[in-house]
Write an enzyme that holds these catalytic residues in place. Structure first.
Site, mmCIF file in Angstrom:
data_model
loop_
_atom_site.group_PDB
_atom_site.id
_atom_site.type_symbol
_atom_site.label_atom_id
_atom_site.label_comp_id
_atom_site.label_asym_id
_atom_site.label_seq_id
_atom_site.Cartn_x
_atom_site.Cartn_y
_atom_site.Cartn_z
ATOM 1 N N ASP A 276 25.581 36.865 55.960
ATOM 2 C CA ASP A 276 25.735 37.124 54.534
ATOM 3 C C ASP A 276 24.578 37.962 53.973
ATOM 4 O OD1 ASP A 276 27.190 36.894 52.148
ATOM 5 O OD2 ASP A 276 27.491 34.742 52.398
ATOM 6 N N ASP B 36 33.959 38.191 47.240
ATOM 7 C CA ASP B 36 34.778 37.082 47.747
ATOM 8 C C ASP B 36 36.193 37.120 47.188
ATOM 9 O OD1 ASP B 36 32.462 36.307 48.950
ATOM 10 O OD2 ASP B 36 32.240 34.416 47.864
#
Length: 409
Positions: free
Chosen positions: A161, A216
């Site tokens: 990430d 997301d």
């Protein structure tokens, strides 16, 4: 005395070099040729985040692995079980990452062994910053140490990430972890997750095997949030022009699947899955595999649709025709076949009457409808519905698709 000290120093230095070679020597490192040969088709699996967030545990992961096997998902091609954020709680005195002892009491090696015993592979999560998105320890400054630890545990996949990145250069940060993975000696699929902020499709090939192109996903057909969440149609639109960057071993990642989480209709979930397969993006389920209803299982295990995603030619679909809220997408397949998806973005039924010769889909020498006749197979009805010699007539529901495969007759 000085000579003796010098000799001892040289000996110690040589010893350190020998020790370093044990960890980083050419005989142990994964060569680029092996690394780049991974993920020749888009990876398929399951990730914990969409459904469970931080509520991850050893028992949950084992149960998901069992459900993947027993539900038929493994047989359909799914193989990775990926633990997202919150599995880690700190580092020990030597800097080694520590799994949460309460939720993972037997450690990651034992969990990996269990996953492998089910014929599956284990994935894990970390972050290029000092902290993960949930404030757990990130890998910045520990990349090589963490990669060696993952290899020792038997990890097969790393999602990496971009939170707390502290202004790093994205390409350099992901290159460092990529190098660490290669030096670990274990072939680990590397998922770049920096949300498309730095156009990873332009530099990600050879560094990772896939790269996220959006923030997301959210469990909605079309929606946007101030903090970055996006819906299915929004992701499709971003993916549309990125087809030149996709191919075997390097994929545009359209984010995890929301199928089965309850936020969309059946037709919308079918569209979600169909377009992810057309776009040659990784298929990472994000639902509770233990509690799938028949509808969810039917969508996620449709082998005819999955075969389009896993086609060895590795091409991403292109938006062949854009008629506003009605679109036609085409994806060349191996053996001279073609997948076509008619996408209805509207709130009303699309009464399709498609003349294959008037609006020809043409891909150089791969597909030529003017010269050849093709059988048309509906991949959701699992039946042939005609040939390209006649018009295709059907009703496509609101937010729905007609997904077909054309094979030379």
């Amino acid at each position: 005395m000085k000579l003796k000290t010098f000799i001892i120093g040289i000996a110690l230095l040589l010893g350190c070099n020998v020790h370093a070679q044990m960890f980083f020597g050419e005989e142990k490192a994964i060569p680029d040729s092996i690394f780049n040969s991974l993920a020749q088709t888009p990876p398929m699996g399951w990730n914990s985040w969409n459904k469970f967030g931080c509520n991850v545990s050893e028992d949950l992961i084992k149960e998901m692995a069992d459900a993947m096997v027993e539900s038929g998902m493994k047989d359909a091609g799914y193989e990775y079980i990926v633990i997202d954020d919150c599995w880690q709680v700190g580092r020990d005195s030597t800097g080694n990452i520590i799994p949460d002892p309460k939720h993972f009491p037997h450690g990651m090696k034992a969990l990996a062994d269990y996953i492998h015993s089910r014929g599956l592979k284990l994935g894990i999560y970390s972050c290029a910053g000092s902290y993960t998105c949930q404030g757990r320890p990130g890998s910045r400054g520990y990349q090589f140490q963490d990669a060696r630890q993952y290899a020792a545990w038997g990890i097969d996949y790393l999602k990496y990430d971009w939170c707390s990145n502290e202004g790093q250069n994205a390409q350099a940060a992901y290159q460092t972890m990529s190098d660490a993975i290669k030096q670990s000696g274990r072939p680990i699929v590397f998922s770049i997750c920096e949300w498309g902020e730095n156009q990873p499709w332009k530099w990600g090939k050879g560094i990772g095997h896939m790269w996220r192109v959006t923030p997301d996903i959210r469990d909605c057909f079309q929606c946007k949030f101030d903090w970055g969440g996006v819906g299915v149609l929004d992701i499709i639109d971003i993916m549309a022009d990125l087809y030149p960057y996709a191919g075997p071993g390097h994929w545009n990642d359209a984010e995890m699947l929301e199928i089965g989480n309850g936020g969309m209709t059946k037709d919308e979930y079918i569209t979600h899955f169909s377009m992810w397969c057309m776009l040659a993006t990784p298929l990472m389920a994000g639902n509770d595999l233990r509690k799938m209803d028949a509808e969810t299982k039917e969508i996620l295990t449709n082998k005819e649709v999955i075969s389009v995603n896993q086609d060895k030619l590795g091409q991403q679909a292109r938006r062949f025709m854009d008629m506003g809220e009605k679109e036609i997408w085409a994806k060349p397949l191996a053996n001279g076949e073609l997948a076509v998806c008619f996408l209805n973005r509207t709130e009303t039924t699309w009464h399709l009457n498609y003349d294959w010769h008037k609006q020809t889909i043409y891909f150089a020498d791969q597909v030529n409808i003017h010269k050849k006749e093709y059988t048309i197979r509906d991949l959701w009805k699992h039946q042939n519905i005609g040939t390209t010699q006649a018009n295709t007539v059907c009703d496509i529901p609101p937010h729905g698709v007609l997904m077909v495969r054309l094979s030379e007759k």
